[in-house]
Design an enzyme around this catalytic site. Sequence first.
Site, PDB file in Angstrom:
ATOM      1  N   TRP A  29       5.894   3.807   5.206  1.00  0.00           N
ATOM      2  CA  TRP A  29       5.456   4.093   6.584  1.00  0.00           C
ATOM      3  C   TRP A  29       5.587   5.578   6.841  1.00  0.00           C
ATOM      4  O   TRP A  29       6.533   6.210   6.383  1.00  0.00           O
ATOM      5  CB  TRP A  29       6.328   3.347   7.600  1.00  0.00           C
ATOM      6  CG  TRP A  29       5.718   2.061   8.067  1.00  0.00           C
ATOM      7  CD1 TRP A  29       5.666   0.906   7.358  1.00  0.00           C
ATOM      8  CD2 TRP A  29       5.084   1.809   9.325  1.00  0.00           C
ATOM      9  NE1 TRP A  29       5.047  -0.062   8.100  1.00  0.00           N
ATOM     10  CE2 TRP A  29       4.674   0.455   9.308  1.00  0.00           C
ATOM     11  CE3 TRP A  29       4.827   2.573  10.460  1.00  0.00           C
ATOM     12  CZ2 TRP A  29       4.028  -0.138  10.384  1.00  0.00           C
ATOM     13  CZ3 TRP A  29       4.189   1.982  11.533  1.00  0.00           C
ATOM     14  CH2 TRP A  29       3.781   0.649  11.486  1.00  0.00           C
ATOM     15  N   SER A  63      10.777   1.283   6.727  1.00  0.00           N
ATOM     16  CA  SER A  63      12.206   1.638   6.790  1.00  0.00           C
ATOM     17  C   SER A  63      13.090   0.405   6.840  1.00  0.00           C
ATOM     18  O   SER A  63      14.215   0.421   6.330  1.00  0.00           O
ATOM     19  CB  SER A  63      12.468   2.524   8.005  1.00  0.00           C
ATOM     20  OG  SER A  63      11.907   3.793   7.780  1.00  0.00           O
ATOM     21  N   GLU A  65      12.929  -2.143   5.180  1.00  0.00           N
ATOM     22  CA  GLU A  65      13.189  -2.632   3.816  1.00  0.00           C
ATOM     23  C   GLU A  65      14.070  -1.674   3.002  1.00  0.00           C
ATOM     24  O   GLU A  65      14.423  -1.978   1.850  1.00  0.00           O
ATOM     25  CB  GLU A  65      11.868  -2.859   3.072  1.00  0.00           C
ATOM     26  CG  GLU A  65      11.101  -4.101   3.508  1.00  0.00           C
ATOM     27  CD  GLU A  65      10.397  -3.973   4.846  1.00  0.00           C
ATOM     28  OE1 GLU A  65       9.932  -2.854   5.158  1.00  0.00           O
ATOM     29  OE2 GLU A  65      10.340  -4.955   5.595  1.00  0.00           O
ATOM     30  N   ILE A  89       9.158   6.458  14.012  1.00  0.00           N
ATOM     31  CA  ILE A  89       8.652   7.210  15.168  1.00  0.00           C
ATOM     32  C   ILE A  89       8.411   6.224  16.306  1.00  0.00           C
ATOM     33  O   ILE A  89       7.777   5.178  16.119  1.00  0.00           O
ATOM     34  CB  ILE A  89       7.366   7.972  14.808  1.00  0.00           C
ATOM     35  CG1 ILE A  89       7.651   8.933  13.641  1.00  0.00           C
ATOM     36  CG2 ILE A  89       6.844   8.752  16.028  1.00  0.00           C
ATOM     37  CD1 ILE A  89       6.447   9.697  13.127  1.00  0.00           C
ATOM     38  N   THR A  93       6.289  -0.167  21.728  1.00  0.00           N
ATOM     39  CA  THR A  93       7.055  -1.422  21.827  1.00  0.00           C
ATOM     40  C   THR A  93       8.520  -1.165  21.507  1.00  0.00           C
ATOM     41  O   THR A  93       8.918  -0.032  21.253  1.00  0.00           O
ATOM     42  CB  THR A  93       6.504  -2.456  20.822  1.00  0.00           C
ATOM     43  OG1 THR A  93       6.791  -1.981  19.505  1.00  0.00           O
ATOM     44  CG2 THR A  93       5.002  -2.651  20.980  1.00  0.00           C
ATOM     45  N   HIS A  95      10.025  -2.070  18.892  1.00  0.00           N
ATOM     46  CA  HIS A  95      10.257  -2.039  17.451  1.00  0.00           C
ATOM     47  C   HIS A  95      11.191  -0.905  17.038  1.00  0.00           C
ATOM     48  O   HIS A  95      12.058  -1.078  16.195  1.00  0.00           O
ATOM     49  CB  HIS A  95       8.913  -1.838  16.729  1.00  0.00           C
ATOM     50  CG  HIS A  95       8.472  -3.048  15.991  1.00  0.00           C
ATOM     51  ND1 HIS A  95       7.703  -4.020  16.569  1.00  0.00           N
ATOM     52  CD2 HIS A  95       8.698  -3.439  14.722  1.00  0.00           C
ATOM     53  CE1 HIS A  95       7.470  -4.963  15.683  1.00  0.00           C
ATOM     54  NE2 HIS A  95       8.053  -4.643  14.558  1.00  0.00           N
TER      55      HIS A  95
END
Length: 156
Positions: A29, A63, A65, A89, A93, A95
Amino acid sequence: MATNYKSKIDLDLLRDAANKKFAIVYSEWNDDIVNRLVNGAIKFFSMIGLKKEEIALCSVPGSFELVYGCKKLCDENKYDAIIAIGSIIRGETKHFDFICNSVFNGLKDLNVQGICPVVACVLTDENIKQSLERSGGKFGNKGFDCAAAAAKMTLI
Ligand code: DLZ
């Protein structure tokens, strides 16, 4: 905002880590930022005498994982220190908060297990500008700094 960033790294002391085995687990990511951090880490290792080919590199999807990836490598018992590299970043939401908490708690748990030191090179930024500043911008390169931290951990 503070801009007087100064990294306190004693390269001469850390050269003793050149005979140690390091692994980097990095997330796919935000790969533009993550690549900058990985390159920063490799730059540090080359400055203490290690070649890129001597560093084990392992990618994971995101991240979240990183913890599993680091645990797998810890259990191989081949490394003196592992660096987890990611870039989280904030989006729209929740997350961001869940991933940040999980990653740092998970990496902390691995350190408590004490198999080998695991260094957290995971940027947790509000926006891409902050991430750029910390991955080779005005606040230095956290990949470089975390590689130095990993080297130091192999010598304590
Ligand atoms: C889902 C997700 C989101 C929204 N944001 C990020 C991020 O900014 N940085 C990052 O490394 N990973 C992100 N992910 C992916 C998660 O880390 C994970 O890969 C997925 O939730 C699958 O478990």
